[in-house]
Design an enzyme around this catalytic site. Sequence first.
Site, PDB file in Angstrom:
ATOM      1  CG  HIS A 252      -1.957   1.058   1.264  1.00 44.44           C
ATOM      2  ND1 HIS A 252      -2.927   1.117   2.238  1.00 44.44           N
ATOM      3  CD2 HIS A 252      -2.188   2.121   0.455  1.00 44.44           C
ATOM      4  CE1 HIS A 252      -3.705   2.164   2.028  1.00 44.44           C
ATOM      5  NE2 HIS A 252      -3.275   2.799   0.963  1.00 44.44           N
TER       6      HIS A 252
ATOM      7  CG  HIS B  60      -1.630   5.922  -2.223  1.00 42.91           C
ATOM      8  ND1 HIS B  60      -2.387   5.130  -3.043  1.00 42.91           N
ATOM      9  CD2 HIS B  60      -2.138   5.770  -0.971  1.00 42.91           C
ATOM     10  CE1 HIS B  60      -3.329   4.524  -2.312  1.00 42.91           C
ATOM     11  NE2 HIS B  60      -3.189   4.889  -1.053  1.00 42.91           N
TER      12      HIS B  60
ATOM     13  CB  ALA C 146      -5.771   7.319  -1.990  1.00 40.36           C
ATOM     14  CB  SER C 147      -6.231  12.423  -0.832  1.00 45.90           C
ATOM     15  OG  SER C 147      -4.958  12.924  -1.181  1.00 45.90           O
TER      16      SER C 147
ATOM     17  CG  HIS D 117      -7.626   3.704  -0.713  1.00 44.83           C
ATOM     18  ND1 HIS D 117      -7.931   4.994  -0.340  1.00 44.83           N
ATOM     19  CD2 HIS D 117      -6.443   3.421  -0.117  1.00 44.83           C
ATOM     20  CE1 HIS D 117      -6.970   5.467   0.450  1.00 44.83           C
ATOM     21  NE2 HIS D 117      -6.060   4.531   0.612  1.00 44.83           N
TER      22      HIS D 117
ATOM     23  CD  GLU E 146      -2.701   5.229   2.948  1.00 42.31           C
ATOM     24  OE1 GLU E 146      -3.183   4.790   3.992  1.00 42.31           O
ATOM     25  OE2 GLU E 146      -3.372   5.818   2.078  1.00 42.31           O
TER      26      GLU E 146
END
Lengths: 342, 342
Positions: free
Chosen positions: B6, B8, B72-73, B178, B284
Amino acid sequence: MIIDVHGHYTTAPAALGAWRDLQIAALKDPSLCADPKALRISDDEIRESIETNQLAKMRERGSDLTIFSPRASFMAHHIGDFNTSAAWAAICNELCHRVSQLFPDHFIGAAMLPQSPGVDPRTCIPELRKCVEQYGFVGINLNPDPSGGHWKEPPLTDRWWYPIYEVMVEYDIPAMIHVSTSCNACFHTTGAHYLNADTTAFMQLIQGDLFKDFPTLKFLIPHGGGAVPYHWGRFRGLAQEMKKPLLKDHLLNNVFFDTCVYHQPGIDLLTQVIPVDNILFASEMIGAVRGIDPETGHHYDDTKRYILATPHLTEEQRFKVFEGNARRVFPRLDAALKAKGL
Amino acid sequence: MIIDVHGHYTTAPAALGAWRDLQIAALKDPSLCADPKALRISDDEIRESIETNQLAKMRERGSDLTIFSPRASFMAHHIGDFNTSAAWAAICNELCHRVSQLFPDHFIGAAMLPQSPGVDPRTCIPELRKCVEQYGFVGINLNPDPSGGHWKEPPLTDRWWYPIYEVMVEYDIPAMIHVSTSCNACFHTTGAHYLNADTTAFMQLIQGDLFKDFPTLKFLIPHGGGAVPYHWGRFRGLAQEMKKPLLKDHLLNNVFFDTCVYHQPGIDLLTQVIPVDNILFASEMIGAVRGIDPETGHHYDDTKRYILATPHLTEEQRFKVFEGNARRVFPRLDAALKAKGL
């Protein structure tokens, strides 16, 4: 003395649900009329609904007193308008009051508020005052999402909510932050919406500075705080990124967690991570999870067993969790007990 | 070998954000045009953004390979329409592909999908196929709430989502569930919305019978499963009330949890409660919580330390968490490693 700070009247006589069904039907069909006076529930019916259910389990498990509020999932603030909620809240609160009158040693009330989506929370104040002044209730349940899973109200730190907080401070009563039924198909009511609301509320409080404005305001986050204790490092880290004080200073003078966590490892984590002064015994019995855990042979929601078994509490700390903290967080409960010489 | 499932691309060169800003501005101002071809990011810029950030931390902490997907955001599926998301997803996925080409020993891609609220998920399939077939990606991120905190899509068990699942099964790739940025003021993105989505998705899976239709479909629930392991008793009890099979039979052949839980007690609970075969190492990093925990002196998101320190794992079990399970849940990752003789 063992005080369970989280119980709902989930076992009310069937006439209550029938009246609510009529009230809901009347919203669409003006020829129907749901008159609160038409609802008749006898003392004997109430006695039986309690004696064979909550009180039987309290005796079996060895708890003494439950802070008792209307069934959370039935509040359903999203239905109808303010008048709908006002009539419904009045009925439900009165029933809890009658329970506390019939079993004064075992139940004391907490109020449901007549919230309605988008309606100014100050409309709830008359019902709140009645419950405290006339019924002797010691707390309230505050729904941060009266829309039922659509989350259209402002965060709890918004001035929108301040009228409620002013009255809470005036009476020195805490609020349990408790949503009701989800009408969003994505969120299962007790498996997602409840826990999400707990997590959401705590994070709103981290983001804001509510307790600067209300230093004595107190919130109880139910269901063991949702995801919060399990992610305590995440929340400490997020507060740090936001340049907030340490959580113990930022929130823990005002925010408390109950013990409605239905397995031993969860209670072990809660009691390891959260300061003992912030943990209040509760079971939410008879509630969402009524079965027997095949791994233990005991009811999932018999949380007293987990508190007794956890290695993280001394006897003195267990006293705080079972009684001391509840008396501190609910001063009107403490006063009521002291008035009885307890 | 230590595989972080995980990660990003949170540190992409600033030109990426500037392009996205232009794309968003162009939604309101037709005189503007965000042409993907106008975005120029050099290999050197990518190299620097990775070497000084994720790769530096991987070397420092001792992890080898990260499954790497767009930030993700920033997916922000709620912005614009399908075409908006399609252009944005193509750019973000291509950048992750370039990272994996520049650092083939350390990064392998997972795809963001061009989801858009209310739009049939099958529109995502061409981008998905491109990422698997041309970029060698080994997984996808699936957003159960492209509305960004309003939850208007059907639950994950609804046939609405089946076209995606059919392609996942065809390629044998898992989806990490997610969400992206919350545009609902009630939900803090990383402190509430992410965790709530994890809990919500798991409860949807309990309610449904999705894996009867897709016995080989695999989901990874990030952030340690949201509230789920902490409330494992509650979820077991709710499944029991619904007459579902035991969770280990109902879900645990198909549902996995990562280790993005940022303190030792959380990882201890996760590894105590969830079967080891269902836990995949992840951090993450670099993500929501970037600071150093004053209680330990180490980064909150240095989750490898917690895995090494937990008393609930043997050496053989740690191997599963760090490597073995990732190879099993991401078969294309395993194949890619084997092709390199690893």
